[in-house]
Design an enzyme around this catalytic site. Structure first.
Site, short mmCIF file in Angstrom:
data_model
loop_
_atom_site.label_atom_id
_atom_site.label_comp_id
_atom_site.label_asym_id
_atom_site.label_seq_id
_atom_site.Cartn_x
_atom_site.Cartn_y
_atom_site.Cartn_z
N LYS A 4 1.20 -9.13 16.93
CA LYS A 4 2.10 -8.25 15.74
C LYS A 4 1.64 -7.35 15.33
CE LYS A 4 0.70 -11.04 11.55
NZ LYS A 4 1.36 -12.07 10.31
N ARG A 50 7.47 -16.60 0.41
CA ARG A 50 7.73 -15.53 0.83
C ARG A 50 8.92 -15.52 1.37
NH1 ARG A 50 3.04 -13.08 4.89
NH2 ARG A 50 3.68 -14.64 6.28
N TYR A 55 -11.26 18.80 -0.62
CA TYR A 55 -10.38 19.33 -1.24
C TYR A 55 -10.91 19.08 -2.62
CZ TYR A 55 -6.90 20.37 2.38
OH TYR A 55 -6.51 20.63 3.89
N MET A 111 -6.29 14.71 5.63
CA MET A 111 -5.31 14.32 6.65
C MET A 111 -6.05 13.86 7.82
SD MET A 111 -1.34 15.03 7.85
CE MET A 111 -1.25 14.92 6.17
C1 LIG Z 1 0.17 -13.63 10.51
C2 LIG Z 1 0.74 -14.73 10.18
C3 LIG Z 1 -0.05 -15.67 11.36
C4 LIG Z 1 -1.91 -15.19 11.91
O1 LIG Z 1 -2.65 -15.15 10.25
P1 LIG Z 1 -3.66 -15.27 10.49
O2 LIG Z 1 -4.27 -14.96 9.60
O3 LIG Z 1 -4.56 -13.50 11.40
O4 LIG Z 1 -4.91 -16.23 11.72
C5 LIG Z 1 -0.07 -17.02 11.39
N1 LIG Z 1 1.17 -16.88 11.51
C6 LIG Z 1 2.25 -15.94 10.65
C7 LIG Z 1 3.48 -16.36 9.39
C8 LIG Z 1 1.99 -14.97 10.43
O5 LIG Z 1 2.88 -14.26 9.95
#
Ligand SMILES: *Cc1c(COP(=O)(O)O)cnc(C)c1O
Length: 369
Positions: free
Chosen positions: A38, A136, A264, A313
């Site tokens: 991701k 979550r 800045y 930036m």
């Molecule tokens: C991001 C995520 C992972 C990966 O976790 P790491 O700590 O980066 O290995 C695994 N499962 C879910 C549901 C996640 O959102």
């Protein structure tokens, strides 16, 4: 290694392969390995990373959103892709591009069932996500009855897998909480299996889970940060290799008189004669303002130089007084001499955030094969 000629994020594919093999070896041979790619593979490059991992034999991929899954399919990835947090507006695309949705609430289950029906699907594979304490995303244990009710006498979906996510797998002070999460997950799985009449496969562990809870591997593990070189603990980190290194060069050097200011809001005031260097990287590239004003150093020809003044930036100024350097020289933000974890720490954050924040403006440069 070629010297940087602009700001680049160097991606070391050999380091990725090393990390994959290291983690794969921690997992039973019959357990599947899912690579979490991701957020541009934690800020690196989802396509190249996934292609490399697919050739190394990774069984599964996961992304957060549907769009990320489409990118992988467009890149030719053929392994199953789990979408962790899909939104109903993209359910058609999930089916068209053969992605596997995480179904995390009764609302999502109802809507995905409808889409599967509209597409004439039979046994479309889905992963049911259960909340076991992270609070979550996910069904609650007491949603089981409504799940079974919704799926009863319907053939559009197949519960291919069930999964959950640990809240504190990296924290050994939370062992008893984590064990409770594992036990809750097993209890849910047992109940679901006996009512469904078949056994979906099960997955729970992220990287720290793989390292700390080897008995809870179930049928698959999901690793993200470990593949990119970080294990969330001092013991493992030396065994993993950082995949991403952020490098840039010195655009200009200035000699500053006492009393002059830099940047800045005139945030840096020279009390002495100082030499400063301006770098072509800024908060739009993912190095946020928390790294400014003396919080953080970078490496210039192997020596530490503090970031001074406010991060702009597109530019960052550093203090190179006493450092042998010239315009055009390479500057390392994180990589070999300073890990992304340590760099992130100076900005009160973690490697995950720093890596994933490196913006798409920064060119990715691949090394290794
Ligand atoms: C991001 C995520 C992972 C990966 O976790 P790491 O700590 O980066 O290995 C695994 N499962 C879910 C549901 C996640 O959102």
């Amino acid at each position: 290694m070629p010297k940087a000629q602009e700001t680049v994020l160097e991606i070391d594919l050999d380091a990725l392969a090393h990390n994959y093999r290291y983690l794969r070896n921690k997992v039973a041979p019959e357990t599947k390995f899912l690579a979490v790619v991701k957020a541009f593979a934690y800020g690196s490059d989802a396509e190249q990373v996934a292609i490399k991992l697919e050739t190394l034999g990774v069984d599964y991929f996961a992304v957060a959103y549907v769009k990320e899954g489409v990118t992988l399919r467009d890149a030719g990835i053929t392994r199953p892709i789990l979408v962790l947090h899909p939104q109903p507006i993209h359910f058609d695309t999930i089916i068209k591009r053969c992605l596997e949705p995480s179904i995390y609430s009764p609302r999502i289950l109802r809507l995905f069932l409808e889409t599967a029906e509209q597409h004439g699907q039979k046994q479309y594979p889905v992963h049911l996500k259960f909340n076991t304490g992270l609070n979550r995303l996910g069904f609650w244990e007491n949603d089981l009855d409504s799940i079974l009710e919704l799926l009863k006498d319907r053939n559009e979906l197949k519960v291919l897998a069930i999964y959950s996510h640990l809240a504190a797998s990296d924290d050994l002070n939370e062992i008893s909480f984590t064990k409770t999460q594992i036990a809750t997950f097993q209890k849910i799985a047992t109940k679901l299996n006996s009512n469904l009449g078949y056994r979906p496969f099960q997955h729970l562990l992220n990287t720290s889970g793989i390292l700390n809870y080897p008995t809870a591997q179930f049928d698959m593990v999901r690793s993200g940060i470990g593949l990119y070189g970080f294990g969330n603990e001092a013991k493992t980190d030396p065994r993993l290799k950082p995949v991403a290194s952020l490098k840039t060069i010195i655009s200009q050097i200035h000699r500053i008189e006492p009393g002059e200011t830099v940047g800045y809001s005139r945030a840096f005031k020279a009390t002495d004669y100082q030499i400063t260097a301006t770098l072509p990287v800024g908060h739009a590239d993912g190095i946020g303002r928390q790294y400014g004003n003396g919080s953080t150093y970078v490496f210039v020809n192997g020596q530490k130089a503090l970031i001074i003044g406010n991060v702009c930036m597109d530019m960052i100024m550093i203090n190179v007084t006493g450092i042998d350097c010239k315009e055009g020289d390479e500057v390392l933000f994180f990589g070999k001499d300073i890990s992304a974890e340590d760099f992130a720490d100076t900005g009160n954050t973690i490697s995950y955030e720093l890596l994933a924040a490196i913006s798409q403006r920064v060119n990715r440069l691949f090394i290794g094969n």
